[in-house]
Design an enzyme around this catalytic site. Structure first.
Site, PDB file in Angstrom:
ATOM      1  N   CYS A 104     -10.760  34.007   0.188  1.00  0.00           N
ATOM      2  CA  CYS A 104     -11.381  33.470   0.421  1.00  0.00           C
ATOM      3  C   CYS A 104     -12.742  34.700   0.779  1.00  0.00           C
ATOM      4  O   CYS A 104     -12.128  36.046   0.178  1.00  0.00           O
ATOM      5  CB  CYS A 104     -11.555  33.083   1.884  1.00  0.00           C
ATOM      6  N   ARG A 123     -12.539  36.108  -6.985  1.00  0.00           N
ATOM      7  CA  ARG A 123     -11.851  36.054  -6.264  1.00  0.00           C
ATOM      8  C   ARG A 123     -10.526  34.914  -6.068  1.00  0.00           C
ATOM      9  O   ARG A 123      -9.312  34.656  -5.454  1.00  0.00           O
ATOM     10  CB  ARG A 123     -11.534  36.200  -4.110  1.00  0.00           C
ATOM     11  N   TRP A 132      -9.606  30.153   0.265  1.00  0.00           N
ATOM     12  CA  TRP A 132      -9.006  30.000  -0.431  1.00  0.00           C
ATOM     13  C   TRP A 132      -7.992  29.303   0.799  1.00  0.00           C
ATOM     14  O   TRP A 132      -7.522  29.840   1.518  1.00  0.00           O
ATOM     15  CB  TRP A 132      -8.373  31.214  -0.981  1.00  0.00           C
ATOM     16  N   ASN A 167     -12.407  35.041   7.177  1.00  0.00           N
ATOM     17  CA  ASN A 167     -11.505  35.441   5.281  1.00  0.00           C
ATOM     18  C   ASN A 167      -9.872  35.523   6.837  1.00  0.00           C
ATOM     19  O   ASN A 167     -10.287  36.815   7.743  1.00  0.00           O
ATOM     20  CB  ASN A 167     -11.830  36.261   4.623  1.00  0.00           C
ATOM     21  N   GLY A 168      -8.560  35.348   6.786  1.00  0.00           N
ATOM     22  CA  GLY A 168      -7.983  36.377   7.384  1.00  0.00           C
ATOM     23  C   GLY A 168      -6.715  34.227   7.553  1.00  0.00           C
ATOM     24  O   GLY A 168      -7.503  33.158   7.476  1.00  0.00           O
ATOM     25  N   GLU A 217       6.001  42.086 -16.642  1.00  0.00           N
ATOM     26  CA  GLU A 217       4.210  42.555 -16.604  1.00  0.00           C
ATOM     27  C   GLU A 217       3.585  41.312 -17.481  1.00  0.00           C
ATOM     28  O   GLU A 217       3.234  40.515 -17.490  1.00  0.00           O
ATOM     29  CB  GLU A 217       3.841  44.016 -16.505  1.00  0.00           C
ATOM     30  N   LYS A 243       2.149  37.622 -16.710  1.00  0.00           N
ATOM     31  CA  LYS A 243       1.023  37.586 -17.405  1.00  0.00           C
ATOM     32  C   LYS A 243       0.511  36.159 -18.172  1.00  0.00           C
ATOM     33  O   LYS A 243       0.116  35.139 -17.800  1.00  0.00           O
ATOM     34  CB  LYS A 243       0.690  39.308 -18.296  1.00  0.00           C
ATOM     35  N   GLU A 250       0.562  33.136 -15.242  1.00  0.00           N
ATOM     36  CA  GLU A 250      -0.260  33.617 -14.544  1.00  0.00           C
ATOM     37  C   GLU A 250      -1.436  32.486 -15.278  1.00  0.00           C
ATOM     38  O   GLU A 250      -2.629  32.006 -14.604  1.00  0.00           O
ATOM     39  CB  GLU A 250      -0.845  34.503 -14.341  1.00  0.00           C
ATOM     40  N   HIS A 284      24.834  37.237 -20.483  1.00  0.00           N
ATOM     41  CA  HIS A 284      24.976  37.251 -18.846  1.00  0.00           C
ATOM     42  C   HIS A 284      24.565  35.842 -18.194  1.00  0.00           C
ATOM     43  O   HIS A 284      24.327  35.858 -17.154  1.00  0.00           O
ATOM     44  CB  HIS A 284      25.423  38.613 -17.844  1.00  0.00           C
ATOM     45  N   LYS A 303      -7.579  36.905  -6.219  1.00  0.00           N
ATOM     46  CA  LYS A 303      -8.022  38.087  -7.003  1.00  0.00           C
ATOM     47  C   LYS A 303      -6.666  39.516  -5.826  1.00  0.00           C
ATOM     48  O   LYS A 303      -6.045  39.696  -5.704  1.00  0.00           O
ATOM     49  CB  LYS A 303      -9.085  37.896  -6.822  1.00  0.00           C
TER      50      LYS A 303
END
Ligand code: G6P
Length: 611
Positions: free
Chosen positions: A2, A27, A75, A101-102, A483, A487, A490, A506, A606
């Protein structure tokens, strides 16, 4: 996650709020809204599910004017994304509007309590309780009502508050969620992140935990939770808004990938003192370094992957056991850590809730806690203390998928490994100097690695419809593959998985067949033979291989893969920093080829300031 904006002054608030929200859109959000106090003393609200364009269109049909307002990009955490659940929320009279926010953790108990007192709720959000609560506590002074509410609210919050009974004031308060305030020339601003107010003022105040601010055309007043006036610390923002703009690139992600040579240089500069043993920048003394028993590196997402890289290089150069863990696991497993141990929190934003909680766990148990962070004034940097924070100088990172911040985090890991190795005597000072010279040469090599873009663009267009991609590597190349897989998933939504190349047989090899794509990274000569055997196993199952290798290893790899991407030759410990560039570009090109929203992937944020 948010975003919050707020404005009070002599100009029309709506365009200022909308510009701020646009600057925060990186964000990640699923709905947006504004509340504006009109000249007639009434709060008018407009909100819309989806992109900011939807809100802009609505405002075009029903403009709302006024000189004070708050805005929000949401969000969803409590309640689906919808017009109704979008912020701002108001109390039953509509006279108090709130953006948040939160997460209010005791929202259910508060909702019950407020319902008993006659409040009628219209949304499913935890935020709405704040508006009703403030109304029940309000006795003519919003500042007092906020202080009382702080005593009742549990959880994390950054709140922007508008009250029709106090039309010349704008209020905000924070607890465990960031909030920045600024005032200049008869105007005042609030925002959850600097870019939202940077075109109006460069002198900002990061509210401390449990501080509230009262803003007006006369400026700002800051108070603690007891209502005592505080002297705010101003921070001058030196970076430009242009560093948070696209600058001719199609996407922020591409721009940020291209900014990596500069980011590497800027991060190295303050740690390259010229003095062979000048490690004053590291908040660990030589005595502490020698006494260290273990290092824990804890982070989330991409920053965690930088931690995995750190584990390999610190163990190699400084001969200390290093554990890398994700913060959401670490914080709840009663971690074994104590004195003579170093805890390194890694966070681009410095706001990630799990990383913050994890570092508190370590602190409580007596460990020395330091942070690697990209944002000055962020909660993690303040909690650890700026003197204990190693700032990466990647500049503002806007794309949700982290690229340049990761690069500088990995560089920082290398610098820490060299410093600790030298201080502990496990690395000779000459070798430390040689590695530093290699690091100084990295930006130029990174520029060359960026030239792989054209080939990757073509390659991505040929494989963009693949449904599964495996990334394999050994040692540092495995850390890198983790990573690379993150990427790709995402930004392009292609299912991707990283495996230590030796682990393929394995289990995952069962999935290899014609049509599967395997991206193999080979930058470690001492592991090359082993890795080549793995490539042959993959080839024998009919999968397609894209190999990434160093110029000086190319001849050995030709014939073992279907396609090869070559990066400049570099020291074994540094080559992975170059290899990450084509891997990021591959993810980017795949996302573009698949028509994805590169900078704002679905469901991602973000900065994850809630659990
Ligand atoms: C979110 C972002 C990731 C980031 C992670 C940790 O998930 O989408 O890109 O790596 O948070 O963020 P931090 O700011 O702590 O590095």
């Amino acid at each position: 996650m948010c975003g919050i904006v707020g404005y009070i002054g002599n100009r029309d608030a709506c365009p200022i709020l909308m510009e701020g929200l646009d600057r925060l859109s990186y964000r990640g959000y699923d709905s947006a809204g504004v509340a504006i106090l009109g000249g007639e003393g009434k709060i008018n609200i407009c909100k819309a599910k989806g992109r900011l364009e939807n809100l802009t269109a609505l405002l075009g049909e029903q403009p709302i004017v006024g000189k004070a307002g708050i805005g929000h990009t949401r969000w969803a955490t409590h309640g689906e994304p919808s017009d109704l659940n979008a912020h701002p929320h108001t109390d039953f009279s509509g006279g108090i509007a709130v953006v948040h926010n939160g997460i209010i953790e005791n929202h259910e108990a508060l909702r019950k309590y407020l319902k008993q007192r006659g409040c009628v709720f219209v949304s499913q959000t935890d935020t709405e309780v704040v508006a009703h609560l403030l109304r029940t506590l309000y006795e003519g002074d919003m500042k007092t009502a906020i202080i009382k509410a702080m005593g009742m609210l549990e959880g994390s919050y950054a709140l922007g508050i508008l009250c029709d009974a106090e039309p010349n004031r704008l209020f905000c308060v924070r607890h465990e969620s960031p909030l920045v305030v600024g005032a200049k020339d008869g105007e005042a601003f609030i925002a959850s992140d600097i870019p939202a107010m940077l075109s109006h003022t460069r002198d900002v105040v990061f509210l401390r935990d449990k501080e509230l601010a009262v803003l007006s055309a006369q400026g700002m007043e800051v108070y603690d939770q007891l209502g005592e006036a505080q002297t705010p610390d101003y921070y001058h923002v030196s970076w430009d808004l242009s560093s948070a703009e696209k600058g001719g690139y199609a996407h922020y992600m591409l721009k940020e990938i291209h900014e990596q040579p500069t980011a590497l240089q800027n991060t190295f500069k303050p740690r390259n003192t010229g003095d062979p043993q000048g490690y004053g920048w590291l908040p660990v003394t030589a005595q502490e370094a020698r006494a260290l028993r273990q290092i824990s590196i804890v982070a989330c997402g991409t920053a965690y992957h930088a931690g995995v890289f750190g584990k390999y290089v610190i163990e190699k150069l400084a001969r200390i056991p290093v554990m890398a863990d994700v913060a959401s696991e670490y914080r709840y497993r009663d971690p074994v850590i104590g004195t003579d141990e170093l805890f390194i929190a890694v966070s681009q934003s410095g706001e990630t809730a799990d990383t913050l909680a994890a570092l508190r766990e370590a602190k409580q148990r007596g460990a020395k806690v330091i942070a690697i962070c990209n944002v000055v004034g962020s909660t993690i940097a303040r909690e650890v203390g700026e003197q204990n924070t190693l700032f990466t100088y990647a500049g503002p990172e806007i794309a949700v998928a982290s690229t340049k911040a990761y690069m500088t985090q990995v560089e920082m890991m290398l610098l820490i490994a060299i410093a600790l190795g030298d201080m502990r005597g496990t690395l000779s000072t000459q070798e430390a100097q040689r590695l530093r010279r290699e690091i100084a040469a990295l930006p130029a090599k990174a520029e060359k690695a960026l030239l792989t873009e054209e080939k990757l663009q073509w390659y991505a267009s040929t494989v963009s419809q693949k449904k599964h991609v495996f990334f394999v590597g050994r040692g540092l190349d495995y850390a890198l593959s983790m990573e690379a897989a993150l990427k790709l998933k995402e930004v392009s939504y292609v299912f991707s998985e990283a495996y230590a190349a030796g682990e393929l047989k394995h289990g995952p090899i069962a999935l290899l067949q014609e049509g599967r794509l395997v991206v193999a990274t080979l930058t470690q000569p001492q592991l090359l033979e082993k890795s080549l055997s793995n490539l042959r196993e993959i080839k024998a199952r009919g999968a397609t291989i894209l190999a990434l290798c160093r110029e000086d290893m190319k001849d050995r790899v030709v014939g073992e893969a279907d396609e090869i991407i070559v990066i400049p030759s570099a020291d074994d410990l540094l080559a992975p920093l170059l290899a990450v560039i084509p891997l990021q570009l591959f993810a980017y090109c795949m996302a573009v080829a698949r028509g994805c929203d590169v900078d704002k992937p679905r469901n991602l944020a973000k900065s994850v300031t809630v659990e």
